[in-house]
Design a protein around this motif. Structure first.
Motif, PDB file in Angstrom:
ATOM      1  N   UNK A 114       0.829  -1.204   0.000  1.00  0.00           N
ATOM      2  CA  UNK A 114       0.000   0.000   0.000  1.00  0.00           C
ATOM      3  C   UNK A 114       0.862   1.252   0.000  1.00  0.00           C
ATOM      4  N   UNK A 115       1.957   1.235   0.757  1.00  0.00           N
ATOM      5  CA  UNK A 115       2.849   2.402   0.774  1.00  0.00           C
ATOM      6  C   UNK A 115       3.388   2.693  -0.613  1.00  0.00           C
ATOM      7  N   UNK A 116       3.783   1.645  -1.341  1.00  0.00           N
ATOM      8  CA  UNK A 116       4.356   1.842  -2.671  1.00  0.00           C
ATOM      9  C   UNK A 116       3.289   2.241  -3.693  1.00  0.00           C
ATOM     10  N   UNK A 117       2.108   1.673  -3.594  1.00  0.00           N
ATOM     11  CA  UNK A 117       1.019   2.087  -4.479  1.00  0.00           C
ATOM     12  C   UNK A 117       0.716   3.573  -4.292  1.00  0.00           C
ATOM     13  N   UNK A 118       0.619   3.994  -3.031  1.00  0.00           N
ATOM     14  CA  UNK A 118       0.322   5.395  -2.738  1.00  0.00           C
ATOM     15  C   UNK A 118       1.443   6.308  -3.234  1.00  0.00           C
ATOM     16  N   UNK A 119       2.693   5.861  -3.117  1.00  0.00           N
ATOM     17  CA  UNK A 119       3.816   6.664  -3.591  1.00  0.00           C
ATOM     18  C   UNK A 119       3.780   6.859  -5.098  1.00  0.00           C
ATOM     19  N   UNK A 120       3.494   5.797  -5.835  1.00  0.00           N
ATOM     20  CA  UNK A 120       3.395   5.921  -7.294  1.00  0.00           C
ATOM     21  C   UNK A 120       2.244   6.833  -7.697  1.00  0.00           C
ATOM     22  N   UNK A 121       1.097   6.680  -7.028  1.00  0.00           N
ATOM     23  CA  UNK A 121      -0.044   7.527  -7.384  1.00  0.00           C
ATOM     24  C   UNK A 121       0.240   8.986  -7.063  1.00  0.00           C
ATOM     25  N   UNK A 122       0.839   9.245  -5.912  1.00  0.00           N
ATOM     26  CA  UNK A 122       1.164  10.622  -5.536  1.00  0.00           C
ATOM     27  C   UNK A 122       2.111  11.257  -6.540  1.00  0.00           C
ATOM     28  N   UNK A 123       3.081  10.489  -7.021  1.00  0.00           N
ATOM     29  CA  UNK A 123       4.025  11.019  -8.019  1.00  0.00           C
ATOM     30  C   UNK A 123       3.313  11.309  -9.334  1.00  0.00           C
ATOM     31  N   UNK A 124       2.376  10.450  -9.708  1.00  0.00           N
ATOM     32  CA  UNK A 124       1.650  10.620 -10.965  1.00  0.00           C
ATOM     33  C   UNK A 124       0.768  11.868 -10.930  1.00  0.00           C
ATOM     34  N   UNK A 125       0.260  12.219  -9.754  1.00  0.00           N
ATOM     35  CA  UNK A 125      -0.701  13.320  -9.655  1.00  0.00           C
ATOM     36  C   UNK A 125      -0.059  14.688  -9.482  1.00  0.00           C
ATOM     37  N   UNK A 126       1.229  14.753  -9.218  1.00  0.00           N
ATOM     38  CA  UNK A 126       1.865  16.064  -9.067  1.00  0.00           C
ATOM     39  C   UNK A 126       1.811  16.850 -10.383  1.00  0.00           C
ATOM     40  N   UNK A 389      -9.239  14.768 -19.872  1.00  0.00           N
ATOM     41  CA  UNK A 389      -8.932  13.519 -19.178  1.00  0.00           C
ATOM     42  C   UNK A 389      -7.588  12.971 -19.627  1.00  0.00           C
ATOM     43  N   UNK A 390      -6.777  12.609 -18.631  1.00  0.00           N
ATOM     44  CA  UNK A 390      -5.529  11.892 -18.864  1.00  0.00           C
ATOM     45  C   UNK A 390      -5.730  10.468 -18.352  1.00  0.00           C
ATOM     46  N   UNK A 391      -5.432   9.491 -19.207  1.00  0.00           N
ATOM     47  CA  UNK A 391      -5.678   8.079 -18.896  1.00  0.00           C
ATOM     48  C   UNK A 391      -4.346   7.356 -18.965  1.00  0.00           C
ATOM     49  N   UNK A 392      -3.956   6.669 -17.880  1.00  0.00           N
ATOM     50  CA  UNK A 392      -2.621   6.069 -17.853  1.00  0.00           C
ATOM     51  C   UNK A 392      -2.555   4.960 -16.814  1.00  0.00           C
ATOM     52  N   UNK A 393      -1.422   4.238 -16.829  1.00  0.00           N
ATOM     53  CA  UNK A 393      -1.075   3.332 -15.732  1.00  0.00           C
ATOM     54  C   UNK A 393      -0.299   4.137 -14.693  1.00  0.00           C
ATOM     55  N   UNK A 394      -0.636   3.957 -13.439  1.00  0.00           N
ATOM     56  CA  UNK A 394       0.113   4.692 -12.415  1.00  0.00           C
ATOM     57  C   UNK A 394       1.177   3.820 -11.762  1.00  0.00           C
ATOM     58  N   UNK A 395       1.083   2.487 -11.933  1.00  0.00           N
ATOM     59  CA  UNK A 395       2.102   1.589 -11.384  1.00  0.00           C
ATOM     60  C   UNK A 395       2.109   0.307 -12.208  1.00  0.00           C
ATOM     61  N   UNK A 396       3.095  -0.542 -11.993  1.00  0.00           N
ATOM     62  CA  UNK A 396       3.169  -1.812 -12.707  1.00  0.00           C
ATOM     63  C   UNK A 396       2.112  -2.775 -12.187  1.00  0.00           C
TER      64      UNK A 396
END
Length: 412
Positions: A114-126, A389-396
């Motif tokens: 969960x920590x890593x998922x949240x980190x990837x999402x936070x980076x994607x949203x900046x 809308x931006x559509x993407x993968x936020x993590x592997x």
């Protein structure tokens, strides 16, 4: 990938046509359907699947591209799936995500994945331009990451009072000052309406793995409130009170897949790349037992229609197959004979489960296309409402198979 309405609609229409054309291959659930209709439409494929050795099956099950090519030898139209987007390439690096991932010291109660998922999402949203709302926040794991990465206050909405209390306690005890920007609030989000005084106006709404009606309610209400930004990673599309699929966009209401049931929609999330081997083995064993019991039940009741059982705990595995069957029979008010050859029915369950797995090899080729089809309805709904809308993968996918992010900003 930033998308325009015309491109999105064309992509959705291609997927809609392909999924509709192949509906006989993926709509029947193998667990309930020993002889699906597609066996008559593609007899060579049916025979080939039944003839797979365990070694060959395992190799194909672990390599989706190889499975697609093998299946395409017998049904070439399976290879014609629209290549809608190249979504596998991430737009943030592991280093960027790591910089925004809470450490174990900063979040000792937060699971590593969960920590890593949240980190990837936070980076994607900046970068962030508004205060944030964490929709269906649980104990506030994502909210604390968003607070650190954005430097902005975060309102975390969660129905479960115990989770709110627990998360608040963790925030108060933290040595990380940024996390104290989080306010956890008990709130049933399904009762929260855009015209309510309690609606968080002019804030950036974020939802990570909100299920079914929870994320659809967010989309409807946030659009009604003209929310400046909505960032959504959906999950469990089938968890809905509706009896059939309810499209959000006007443009998708002409689909040939009208009437799609929640059981059929569930295919989109039938992927467990994150499950431990022990959990997978337990699930397989329970499935063999369910099918073995069902074979016994059908013979006793002279009834060839599958009768589902309620969920049961893996603790049943400790009590043996016979005890499991006794429990199942009690659930279905069925009397079992005093003498039963349990080995025979267990073997039948094992054989039947091997057939189910081979049929799932085919059905699983439609998981990602179905998920994209469902998500593009959301994208079109947002675009119709005036969002970019931006559509993407936020993590592997190995970190989370539900890794598709819709990031929508209200056009000015």
């Amino acid at each position: 990938m930033t998308m325009n309405f015309t491109t999105t609609l064309a992509s959705w229409q291609q997927l809609d046509a392909w999924l509709s054309h192949h509906a006989d291959f993926w709509q029947p659930v193998p667990f309930y359907t020993p002889e699906p209709s597609w066996a008559q439409l593609a007899p060579d494929l049916w025979v080939a699947l039944r003839g797979l050795t365990e070694q060959h099956y395992q190799a194909l099950a672990e390599d989706e591209a190889a499975a697609r090519q093998w299946l395409g030898r017998y049904q070439s139209s399976l290879l014609d799936c629209p290549s809608v987007y190249s979504l596998d390439a991430l737009t943030v690096t592991a280093q960027q995500a790591q910089a925004l991932t809470l450490s174990e010291v900063q979040a000792p109660h937060m699971p590593a994945r969960k920590r890593h998922q949240a980190g990837f999402l936070a980076a994607q949203l900046q970068p962030y331009d508004q205060p944030l709302v964490d929709w269906c926040s649980g104990a506030g794991h994502l909210a604390r990451t968003l607070a650190m990465s954005s430097g902005r206050p975060v309102l975390a909405l969660e129905k479960d009072a115990a989770l709110v209390a627990r998360g608040t306690e963790w925030i108060q005890a933290t040595q990380c000052p940024d996390q104290r920007r989080v306010t956890l609030q008990q709130q049933d989000v399904l009762s929260l309406q855009a015209d309510s005084v309690f609606w968080p106006r002019d804030q950036h709404c974020v939802a990570l793995h909100a299920c079914g009606d929870l994320h659809r309610h967010l989309l409807r209400q946030a659009v009604a409130a003209r929310q400046p930004r909505i960032s959504l990673v959906p999950c469990c599309y089938h968890l809905t009170q509706a009896s059939i699929w309810q499209p959000l966009a006007q443009a998708t209401r002409v689909s040939a897949l009208q009437g799609l049931t929640p059981a059929q929609m569930r295919l989109a999330v039938q992927e467990t790349v994150t499950a431990p081997d022990r959990v997978t083995a337990q699930r397989h064993q329970l499935n063999i037992w369910r099918l073995g019991y069902e074979a016994l039940r059908q013979q006793l009741a002279q009834d060839q229609i599958y009768r589902p059982l309620a969920s049961c705990s893996v603790k049943q595995l400790r009590r043996g197959f016979a005890t499991f069957c006794a429990w199942a029979a009690e659930q279905q008010q069925l009397s079992l004979p005093e003498q039963v050859d349990w080995d025979t029915w267990w073997a039948q369950g094992q054989q039947r489960y091997a057939e189910v797995q081979r049929d799932e090899l085919l059905r699983h080729q439609f998981r990602r296309p179905l998920e994209l089809w469902l998500l593009l309805d959301y994208v079109l709904f947002l675009q119709e409402a005036g969002y970019q809308v931006h559509f993407s993968c936020f993590c592997e996918r190995r970190l989370s198979p539900r890794n598709l992010l819709i990031d929508a900003r209200l056009a000015i």
